[in-house]
Design a protein around this motif. Structure first.
Motif, short mmCIF file in Angstrom:
data_model
loop_
_atom_site.label_atom_id
_atom_site.label_comp_id
_atom_site.label_asym_id
_atom_site.label_seq_id
_atom_site.Cartn_x
_atom_site.Cartn_y
_atom_site.Cartn_z
N SER A 146 1.78 5.47 8.07
CA SER A 146 1.03 4.25 7.73
C SER A 146 1.95 3.28 7.01
CB SER A 146 -0.17 4.58 6.83
OG SER A 146 0.28 5.01 5.55
N PHE A 147 1.56 2.02 7.02
CA PHE A 147 2.40 1.03 6.33
C PHE A 147 2.47 1.31 4.83
CE2 PHE A 147 3.92 -2.92 4.61
CZ PHE A 147 4.80 -3.38 5.58
N PRO A 148 1.37 1.68 4.14
CA PRO A 148 1.48 2.03 2.72
C PRO A 148 2.49 3.14 2.45
CG PRO A 148 -0.82 1.69 3.29
CD PRO A 148 -0.05 1.67 4.57
N GLN A 152 5.83 2.83 0.08
CA GLN A 152 6.13 3.75 -1.01
C GLN A 152 7.53 4.35 -0.87
OE1 GLN A 152 4.42 4.57 -3.85
NE2 GLN A 152 3.13 2.84 -3.23
N GLN A 153 7.97 4.57 0.35
CA GLN A 153 9.26 5.21 0.57
C GLN A 153 10.45 4.25 0.52
OE1 GLN A 153 9.49 7.95 3.94
NE2 GLN A 153 7.24 8.15 3.92
N ARG A 161 6.36 -2.07 -5.02
CA ARG A 161 6.03 -0.78 -4.42
C ARG A 161 4.61 -0.35 -4.81
NH1 ARG A 161 10.24 1.87 -5.96
NH2 ARG A 161 9.34 2.80 -7.82
N ARG A 162 4.21 -0.64 -6.05
CA ARG A 162 2.88 -0.25 -6.53
C ARG A 162 1.76 -0.93 -5.74
NH1 ARG A 162 5.39 -0.95 -11.80
NH2 ARG A 162 5.87 1.11 -12.68
N VAL A 163 2.03 -2.14 -5.25
CA VAL A 163 1.00 -2.86 -4.49
C VAL A 163 1.23 -2.74 -2.99
CG1 VAL A 163 0.49 -4.46 -6.36
CG2 VAL A 163 2.28 -5.06 -4.71
N GLY A 164 2.09 -1.83 -2.60
CA GLY A 164 2.28 -1.56 -1.17
C GLY A 164 2.95 -2.67 -0.40
N GLY A 165 3.73 -3.52 -1.09
CA GLY A 165 4.40 -4.62 -0.39
C GLY A 165 3.52 -5.83 -0.18
#
Length: 244
Positions: A146-148, A152-153, A161-165
């Motif tokens: 998944s995109f999230p 994260q990676q 990173r905390r907001v998933g981009g």
């Protein structure tokens, strides 16, 4: 022993020169004169009730709830009460002049430039490796990741990173052209193909495309933009004689 510095108008002018702020100040003075002259020419008047309401609104905007708050703010900005009233009057004249000159142009302008007001909600990861970007792109399409998870990676900045981009709600003009063309032709929710720019390889998830509506907020924004353009044109057409 207390040191006392006496600062004269000449000191202020000299410091503005040294700070390279004089051109902006001259433009602000000319703008004020343009507004007052144009308002006078078309017969715009400010009623006392309007002035009082505008003053109350400005105090509210600046969180000047108590009379003492206003007094402290005026002292901080070296303004007398009459000068504060003049500040409010110029702001009110500006708003009324903008409406008088340009209100009827707002709707045609909106429909002509409607694409500029389309907004998107996107998430983005910028990679250094183009091959990796394509691998991740195909992995998302095949539901292997998944995109999230990618965010994260592969996002290095902790806050992003905390907001998933998450990139927020943005207009076409907020993107560089080569990215905007793909974002605003996507059919969300969708991952768009990796895009190579000077920043790296962009992997972008388009969550939503928001079509514009000419509500009051957008109407006011367009009117402000039109008025700013009108003022700039007036500044370019006048000859400034600066006596220092």
């Amino acid at each position: 022993m207390t040191n006392i510095f006496i600062i004269s108008p000449e000191d202020i002018l000299y410091q503005m020169k040294l700070s390279c702020q004089l051109p902006d100040m001259i433009a602000a003075i000319a703008t004020r004169k343009i507004i007052t002259d144009a308002a006078d020419q078309v017969g715009i008047k400010i009623q006392s009730k309007e002035l009082q309401q505008a003053a109350d609104n400005m105090r509210l905007l600046k969180k000047l709830v108590k009379a003492k708050d206003t007094e402290i703010w005026l002292e901080k900005h070296y303004l007398s009460l009459n000068e504060f009233k003049k500040l409010v009057e110029i702001s009110l004249l500006s708003a009324k002049l903008a409406h008088h000159l340009l209100a009827e142009q707002v709707e045609p302008f909106f429909f002509t430039h409607q694409l500029d007001y389309v907004k998107s909600i996107t998430y983005e990861v910028i990679l250094d490796d183009e091959d990796l970007a394509w691998q991740l792109f195909y992995a998302i399409q095949e539901n292997k990741i998944s995109f999230p998870d990618i965010a994260q990676q592969y996002i290095k900045e902790p806050e992003l990173r905390r907001v998933g981009g998450y990139c927020g709600i943005r207009c076409r003009g907020d993107f560089i052209p080569e990215i905007a063309a793909y974002v605003f032709t996507a059919h969300p929710p969708k991952i768009i193909k990796p895009i190579l720019t000077h920043k790296g390889v962009h992997l972008i998830w388009v969550e939503e495309i928001i079509q514009p509506h000419l509500d009051e907020v957008l109407r006011c924004k367009i009117l402000r933009d039109l008025f700013a353009a009108w003022l700039q044109q007036q500044l370019e057409e006048i000859k400034l004689v600066v006596q220092i």
